[in-house]
Write a protein that holds these residues in place. Structure first.
Motif, PDB file in Angstrom:
ATOM      1  N   LEU A 193     -54.648  21.303   3.891  1.00  0.00           N
ATOM      2  CA  LEU A 193     -53.307  21.073   3.280  1.00  0.00           C
ATOM      3  C   LEU A 193     -52.954  19.421   3.149  1.00  0.00           C
ATOM      4  CD1 LEU A 193     -51.932  24.224   1.640  1.00  0.00           C
ATOM      5  CD2 LEU A 193     -52.596  22.407  -0.086  1.00  0.00           C
ATOM      6  N   ILE A 194     -52.227  19.720   4.162  1.00  0.00           N
ATOM      7  CA  ILE A 194     -51.619  18.497   5.304  1.00  0.00           C
ATOM      8  C   ILE A 194     -51.884  17.389   5.504  1.00  0.00           C
ATOM      9  CG2 ILE A 194     -49.744  17.114   7.129  1.00  0.00           C
ATOM     10  CD1 ILE A 194     -49.157  20.666   7.670  1.00  0.00           C
ATOM     11  N   THR A 200     -46.148  13.801   1.891  1.00  0.00           N
ATOM     12  CA  THR A 200     -45.521  14.510   0.608  1.00  0.00           C
ATOM     13  C   THR A 200     -45.410  16.213   0.934  1.00  0.00           C
ATOM     14  OG1 THR A 200     -47.503  15.582   0.265  1.00  0.00           O
ATOM     15  CG2 THR A 200     -46.194  12.903  -1.259  1.00  0.00           C
ATOM     16  N   LEU A 201     -45.562  16.830   2.024  1.00  0.00           N
ATOM     17  CA  LEU A 201     -45.843  18.122   2.323  1.00  0.00           C
ATOM     18  C   LEU A 201     -45.045  17.976   4.343  1.00  0.00           C
ATOM     19  CD1 LEU A 201     -48.892  19.424   1.183  1.00  0.00           C
ATOM     20  CD2 LEU A 201     -46.572  19.386   0.145  1.00  0.00           C
ATOM     21  N   ALA A 202     -45.550  17.545   5.174  1.00  0.00           N
ATOM     22  CA  ALA A 202     -45.323  17.646   5.829  1.00  0.00           C
ATOM     23  C   ALA A 202     -45.623  16.825   7.368  1.00  0.00           C
ATOM     24  CB  ALA A 202     -45.866  19.028   6.801  1.00  0.00           C
ATOM     25  N   LEU A 203     -45.225  16.192   8.239  1.00  0.00           N
ATOM     26  CA  LEU A 203     -44.869  15.060   9.005  1.00  0.00           C
ATOM     27  C   LEU A 203     -46.276  15.731  10.023  1.00  0.00           C
ATOM     28  CD1 LEU A 203     -41.579  12.821   8.447  1.00  0.00           C
ATOM     29  CD2 LEU A 203     -43.716  13.329   7.108  1.00  0.00           C
ATOM     30  N   ALA A 204     -46.992  15.189  10.583  1.00  0.00           N
ATOM     31  CA  ALA A 204     -47.636  15.415  12.102  1.00  0.00           C
ATOM     32  C   ALA A 204     -46.969  14.908  13.267  1.00  0.00           C
ATOM     33  CB  ALA A 204     -49.173  15.041  11.538  1.00  0.00           C
ATOM     34  N   THR A 205     -46.601  15.882  14.196  1.00  0.00           N
ATOM     35  CA  THR A 205     -46.470  15.272  15.312  1.00  0.00           C
ATOM     36  C   THR A 205     -47.288  14.862  16.569  1.00  0.00           C
ATOM     37  OG1 THR A 205     -44.980  17.061  15.115  1.00  0.00           O
ATOM     38  CG2 THR A 205     -43.876  15.667  14.475  1.00  0.00           C
ATOM     39  N   ILE A 434     -52.539  20.224 -11.171  1.00  0.00           N
ATOM     40  CA  ILE A 434     -51.604  19.006 -10.939  1.00  0.00           C
ATOM     41  C   ILE A 434     -50.136  20.103 -11.209  1.00  0.00           C
ATOM     42  CG2 ILE A 434     -49.712  17.062 -11.853  1.00  0.00           C
ATOM     43  CD1 ILE A 434     -51.468  15.469 -12.524  1.00  0.00           C
ATOM     44  N   ALA A 435     -50.039  20.751 -12.120  1.00  0.00           N
ATOM     45  CA  ALA A 435     -49.274  21.808 -12.158  1.00  0.00           C
ATOM     46  C   ALA A 435     -48.999  22.736 -10.613  1.00  0.00           C
ATOM     47  CB  ALA A 435     -48.556  23.085 -13.118  1.00  0.00           C
ATOM     48  N   LEU A 436     -50.421  23.195 -10.155  1.00  0.00           N
ATOM     49  CA  LEU A 436     -50.778  24.348  -9.038  1.00  0.00           C
ATOM     50  C   LEU A 436     -49.969  23.227  -7.531  1.00  0.00           C
ATOM     51  CD1 LEU A 436     -51.502  26.766  -7.438  1.00  0.00           C
ATOM     52  CD2 LEU A 436     -53.980  25.732  -7.769  1.00  0.00           C
ATOM     53  N   MET A 437     -50.324  21.697  -7.405  1.00  0.00           N
ATOM     54  CA  MET A 437     -49.722  21.543  -6.313  1.00  0.00           C
ATOM     55  C   MET A 437     -48.772  20.816  -6.172  1.00  0.00           C
ATOM     56  SD  MET A 437     -52.897  18.647  -6.316  1.00  0.00           S
ATOM     57  CE  MET A 437     -54.988  18.396  -6.533  1.00  0.00           C
ATOM     58  N   ARG A 438     -47.738  20.832  -7.811  1.00  0.00           N
ATOM     59  CA  ARG A 438     -46.265  20.783  -7.568  1.00  0.00           C
ATOM     60  C   ARG A 438     -45.534  21.914  -7.091  1.00  0.00           C
ATOM     61  NH1 ARG A 438     -42.580  17.740  -8.711  1.00  0.00           N
ATOM     62  NH2 ARG A 438     -41.655  18.402  -7.413  1.00  0.00           N
ATOM     63  N   ARG A 439     -46.869  23.375  -7.755  1.00  0.00           N
ATOM     64  CA  ARG A 439     -46.122  24.108  -6.652  1.00  0.00           C
ATOM     65  C   ARG A 439     -45.731  24.532  -5.273  1.00  0.00           C
ATOM     66  NH1 ARG A 439     -48.019  26.358 -11.356  1.00  0.00           N
ATOM     67  NH2 ARG A 439     -49.713  27.741 -10.286  1.00  0.00           N
ATOM     68  N   ILE A 440     -47.201  23.800  -4.770  1.00  0.00           N
ATOM     69  CA  ILE A 440     -47.334  23.898  -3.504  1.00  0.00           C
ATOM     70  C   ILE A 440     -46.488  23.130  -2.437  1.00  0.00           C
ATOM     71  CG2 ILE A 440     -49.390  22.862  -1.610  1.00  0.00           C
ATOM     72  CD1 ILE A 440     -51.456  23.772  -3.526  1.00  0.00           C
ATOM     73  N   LYS A 441     -46.511  21.570  -2.883  1.00  0.00           N
ATOM     74  CA  LYS A 441     -45.307  21.155  -2.916  1.00  0.00           C
ATOM     75  C   LYS A 441     -43.761  21.428  -3.030  1.00  0.00           C
ATOM     76  CE  LYS A 441     -42.636  16.208  -2.463  1.00  0.00           C
ATOM     77  NZ  LYS A 441     -42.426  15.986  -1.692  1.00  0.00           N
ATOM     78  N   ASP A 442     -43.567  21.758  -4.063  1.00  0.00           N
ATOM     79  CA  ASP A 442     -42.340  23.016  -3.870  1.00  0.00           C
ATOM     80  C   ASP A 442     -42.549  23.991  -2.891  1.00  0.00           C
ATOM     81  OD1 ASP A 442     -41.725  21.476  -5.980  1.00  0.00           O
ATOM     82  OD2 ASP A 442     -41.472  22.750  -7.388  1.00  0.00           O
ATOM     83  N   GLY A 443     -43.223  24.763  -2.566  1.00  0.00           N
ATOM     84  CA  GLY A 443     -43.426  26.262  -1.420  1.00  0.00           C
ATOM     85  C   GLY A 443     -42.605  24.400  -0.692  1.00  0.00           C
ATOM     86  N   PHE A 444     -43.660  23.794   0.442  1.00  0.00           N
ATOM     87  CA  PHE A 444     -43.789  22.774   1.460  1.00  0.00           C
ATOM     88  C   PHE A 444     -42.019  22.274   1.885  1.00  0.00           C
ATOM     89  CE2 PHE A 444     -47.927  23.448   2.293  1.00  0.00           C
ATOM     90  CZ  PHE A 444     -47.770  23.116   3.664  1.00  0.00           C
TER      91      PHE A 444
END
Ligand SMILES: Cc1cc2nc3c(=O)[nH]c(=O)nc-3n(C[C@H](O)[C@H](O)[C@H](O)COP(=O)(O)OP(=O)(O)OC[C@H]3O[C@@H](n4cnc5c(N)ncnc54)[C@H](O)[C@@H]3O)c2cc1C
Length: 468
Positions: A193-194, A200-205, A434-444
């Motif tokens: 997912l990342i 836009t979801l998380a930063l890889a370290t 797109i709406a599903l991706m939006r919900r994933i984005k909001d979750g992260f």
């Protein structure tokens, strides 16, 4: 110094936080041709994951948008920050932590460049095979864009070669996903997912990548064709022949001429052949054994001849390397000859002839032009777009992207959407997805601080590149 800047400096250290005009211009943009540069209010160069977590937590508290940055070589404007935003640059997190020769993985910090990882892997006789044309790109950036490149035809893209991550969520929590195992089947695959989420979801370290054997012998073959369609229809036969090329590229005649002139290449193709060639196939083979490689090259020559090549040139050592390098640099050639954009639509391989023909006709009907090359084994066409009028270009791109999608493909195969293609994506993609991706984005990212304007609109702001 503002309260936010003081807090960022406490976390990363005074020497590693810059504000306002002190932020170098380079951080205002990536390499996307149409993206409008924008200097961020803050730049932080953290030294470890804990600092990244604290920076994100603090940015969330102040409502400051955050853009991650690797080497800034992206071609979609995804690393272009907002003027009131914080850029987190991973340039100090640049250590190869481990080359694990038992599990065949490397563990790297996100700021490690492809060139640096290649040097370390080579010392162990191994290779990280993902090879986008720009080797100064970082592993973190490759994760951000799901980078591909020429060797994807044999080895796959970033998605197929990253097995684990350490990542920081915008809420400041640190997670580990995947690992050194070759498979896992426990719940949703957060690594995947990342990857490709463009910051836009998380930063890889930390990034764990697969390493492959480094085959010592390779050969490069250039085959001119008098007919573009014949080049494209030759590809399935080459792939099903079992020769397993690690590079299988297509260049139209215009592009080969332009890169040869730009890079001062002499390929030994006689004028009479060049005059009739419409397109070229560039095929590279590799092997652990020199004689087997020779046999494969001979077989490839016979096959190309049967498939309609006007001739077959086996390029040796330096000439081969220069041509492959020139192809990797074709973006700079496109830029130098005045392209207004470079796009990378991907379609099923079988649809490439139709896509190229109709994309060219569409451009011509608008008084514009498209020319280019591509990872033809992957159906990924890189086209320089010559259409200076922005409104006309938006209409042209909408048509070309719609065409790619109608043929079963996608707007981008490897460069991503960033700030320059997201609006087209939202206009053309299935709204349910797109709406599903939006919900994933909001979750992260419940506060919406990670790269607003990329993929989803930036609330209250106009898009940089609104589709018509
Ligand atoms: C000459 C040239 C040739 C190229 N050829 C290819 C090619 O063949 N194939 C290909 O795929 N690309 C190619 N590219 C594009 C580019 O090299 C890739 O997109 C690369 O992945 C960008 O890496 P970067 O470190 O420069 O990332 P950046 O441009 O800095 O960032 C890219 C994205 O990743 C995000 N990001 C950065 N670091 C992190 C992190 N640690 N965690 C999460 N997100 C992060 C950013 O926010 C942004 O969204 C080419 C570019 C050039 C200039």
């Amino acid at each position: 110094m503002s309260d936010a800047a003081a807090r960022f400096a406490e976390i990363a250290g005074d020497a590693h936080v810059l504000t306002g005009a002190a932020v170098p211009e380079d951080y205002a943009h990536d390499e996307a041709l149409p993206a409008v540069p924008c200097r961020p209010a803050f730049l932080a160069r953290p030294g470890n994951a804990r600092e990244v977590a604290e920076l994100l937590r603090t940015a969330g508290e102040f409502g400051i948008p955050v853009t991650a940055r690797g080497s800034g070589t992206g071609l979609s404007g995804a690393a272009r920050p907002r003027e009131d935003g914080l850029v987190i640059s991973f340039e100090r997190m640049n250590a190869v932590l481990e080359i694990d020769t038992v599990n065949h993985v490397a563990v790297v910090q996100p700021g490690v460049t492809l060139a640096e990882l290649d040097e370390r892997a080579a010392a162990a006789g191994l290779r990280y095979p993902v090879h986008p044309g720009e080797l100064s790109a970082s592993l973190g950036g490759n994760v951000g864009t799901n980078a591909g490149g020429m060797r994807a035809v044999k080895y796959g893209v970033t998605r197929h070669n990253v097995v684990g991550l350490q990542a920081v969520l915008p809420t400041g929590e640190i997670i580990r996903t995947g690992g050194r195992t070759s498979k896992v089947s426990t719940g949703y695959d957060l690594t995947q997912l990342i990857i490709g989420s463009e910051g836009t979801l998380a930063l890889a370290t930390e990034v764990i990548v697969r390493l492959h054997p480094r085959l010592p012998h390779d050969a490069t073959v250039l085959a001119p064709f008098a007919d573009v369609e014949a080049v494209l229809t030759a590809v399935p036969d080459i792939l099903s022949g079992g020769l397993e090329p690690h590079i299988l590229e297509y260049l139209d005649a215009q592009t080969l001429t332009a890169i040869s002139e730009h890079e001062k290449l002499s390929l030994g193709v006689p004028e009479s052949v060049r005059a009739s060639a419409q397109a070229y196939l560039l095929v590279a083979l590799e092997n652990r054994d020199r004689d087997r490689l020779r046999a494969d090259v001979d077989e490839l020559g016979v096959l190309l001849d049967r498939l309609g090549a006007s001739d077959v040139y086996v390029l040796e050592g330096g000439a081969a390397r220069r041509l492959v390098r020139a192809r990797e640099n074709s973006f700079w050639t496109a830029k130098a000859v005045g392209a207004d954009d470079v796009i990378d639509v991907v379609v099923p391989r079988a649809a490439m002839p139709e896509f190229l023909r109709r994309a060219r006709e569409t451009a011509r009907s608008r008084g514009a032009a498209v020319a280019g090359c591509g990872h033809v084994g992957d159906g990924n066409v890189h086209l320089g777009v010559f259409c200076p009028d922005p409104r006309e270009r938006k209409e042209l791109l909408t048509e070309v992207f719609s065409l790619g999608m109608e043929l079963g493909g996608a707007i981008s195969g490897e460069h991503g959407l960033g700030r320059t293609k997201s609006e087209y994506f939202r206009a053309l993609e299935d709204p349910v997805k797109i709406a599903l991706m939006r919900r994933i984005k909001d979750g992260f990212d419940p506060a919406g601080i990670l790269n607003p304007g990329v993929l989803f609109p930036d609330p209250g702001r106009a898009d940089d590149h609104p589709a018509p």
